[in-house]
Design an enzyme around this catalytic site. Structure first.
Site, mmCIF file in Angstrom:
data_model
loop_
_atom_site.group_PDB
_atom_site.id
_atom_site.type_symbol
_atom_site.label_atom_id
_atom_site.label_comp_id
_atom_site.label_asym_id
_atom_site.label_seq_id
_atom_site.Cartn_x
_atom_site.Cartn_y
_atom_site.Cartn_z
ATOM 1 N N ARG A 142 5.873 -14.131 -5.974
ATOM 2 C CA ARG A 142 5.119 -14.416 -4.736
ATOM 3 C C ARG A 142 5.015 -13.186 -3.833
ATOM 4 N NH1 ARG A 142 4.508 -17.406 -7.936
ATOM 5 N NH2 ARG A 142 4.753 -19.664 -8.011
ATOM 6 N N SER A 184 4.152 -23.925 0.417
ATOM 7 C CA SER A 184 5.595 -23.678 0.545
ATOM 8 C C SER A 184 5.861 -22.808 1.765
ATOM 9 C CB SER A 184 6.133 -22.985 -0.704
ATOM 10 O OG SER A 184 5.975 -23.808 -1.837
ATOM 11 N N GLU A 254 7.314 -17.737 3.026
ATOM 12 C CA GLU A 254 6.178 -17.544 2.133
ATOM 13 C C GLU A 254 4.890 -17.700 2.940
ATOM 14 O OE1 GLU A 254 4.422 -19.648 -1.890
ATOM 15 O OE2 GLU A 254 6.546 -19.138 -1.847
#
Length: 262
Positions: A142, A184, A254
Site C-alpha cells: 500500500r 481501510s 492508509e
C-alpha cells in the site's frame, strides 16, 4: 485548464468535505507546484480548509491497446478498466473489481487485494512526460514513492480474463461496510491486522457524533450520516492512542488526510 467547483461532501467516498474550486488539468497543461492532486477521492479525508486542489480531466480517462501493450490514463475509473479487460479477454486486472477510484490513485498507493497489487502487473508509468519502468520506482505494501504526478501507465498484454478469480477476490471484500467510508483507515502493521487491534482495544462499533468505527470491520471509519472531519480525526487519534497504549504498536494511516498543513 479550467476551474470546476466540487462538493466533497457528495463527491468523496466518505461524504465529508467542503465545496472547493478545483483546477482541472488538461493534456499539455503544466502541473502547478502549489496544488494537491486528487483523483476519485476514495481514500481521502478532506478538511474544511484544504490546500489548493487539482484534478486530471477526462483527457486522462482512456484505455488503449498498442501492439502488445495496454496504456491506461491515470483518470480512468477502475470499473472501466475491469470492463475493458473483460471485453478484450485480458488477464491480471480481475482484482480491481469493486476497488474504488481511478488508476492514478491505485498507482499512488500500490492498491490491491491480498497479494494482488497494481505494481505486480505494471510495466511503466508516465510521470511528467517521461516513461519510468515500474522496477525503478520504490514501492511496497500500500505504498509507492512516485517521483511526480502519474498521467498514464502501461501494462504488458496477457490474454485470459478469469471470471472465477474475479468472483473469488470479490468475496474477500464482502465483509466491508455499506456506509460511506474512505476504505481501510490504517495500514496493517507487520504480522498483524489493524482491524483486530482496533477491536481488541474496544473500539469496534464505537461512535462519536455521526462517525463510527464499523461494526462489520473495525478498520473502516464510517459516516452514519452528516459526519464531520473533526469527528473522523478524533476517532483516528483515539484508535492510534489506544493501540499504542495496549500493544506498543503505531498505526499508520492508509487514508490520506488532506489539510492546509500539507
Amino acid at each position: 485548464m479550467f476551474i470546476k467547483p466540487i462538493d466533497f461532501s457528495k463527491y468523496s467516498s466518505i461524504k465529508i468535505g467542503p465545496v472547493v474550486n478545483v483546477l482541472m488539468i488538461e493534456k499539455g497543461d503544466e502541473f502547478p507546484a502549489d496544488r494537491f492532486l486528487v483523483g476519485g477521492a476514495n481514500n481521502l479525508l478532506i478538511s474544511p480548509t484544504p490546500p489548493p486542489l487539482m484534478m486530471l480531466s477526462k483527457d486522462f480517462d482512456y484505455c488503449l491497446i498498442d501492439g502488445d501493450t495496454l496504456e491506461i490514463g491515470a483518470a480512468t475509473p477502475t470499473g472501466k478498466i475491469l470492463s475493458f479487460a473483460k471485453k478484450h479477454d485480458l488477464a491480471g486486472f480481475e482484482f480491481v473489481a469493486k476497488l474504488p477510484g481511478t488508476l492514478g490513485g491505485m498507482l499512488a498507493m500500490n492498491a490491491g487485494v491480498k497479494e494482488y497489487e497494481i505494481f505486480n502487473i505494471l510495466e511503466s508509468i508516465e510521470i511528467d512526460g517521461e516513461w519510468i519502468p515500474a522496477q525503478e520506482i520504490e514501492h511496497g505494501y500500500r505504498f509507492a514513492r512516485l517521483p511526480g504526478i502519474a498521467t498514464a501507465a502501461r501494462f504488458p498484454l496477457r490474454k485470459g480474463y478469469d471470471e472465477t478469480l474475479r468472483k473469488e477476490l470479490l468475496k474477500l471484500r464482502n465483509n466491508q461496510p455499506k456506509e460511506p467510508s474512505a476504505g481501510s483507515a490504517f495500514k496493517n502493521p507487520p504480522g498483524d491486522y489493524a482491524g483486530r487491534l482496533i477491536e481488541a482495544v474496544g473500539l469496534k462499533g464505537h461512535r462519536l457524533g455521526n462517525m463510527a468505527w464499523s461494526e462489520i470491520h473495525a478498520n473502516f471509519l464510517v459516516n452514519m450520516g452528516g459526519g464531520t472531519y473533526e469527528e473522523a480525526i478524533a476517532l483516528i487519534e483515539l484508535a492510534k492512542e489506544r493501540v499504542w497504549e495496549k500493544f506498543d504498536t503505531t498505526l499508520h494511516e492508509e487514508v490520506k488526510i488532506v489539510s492546509e498543513s500539507l
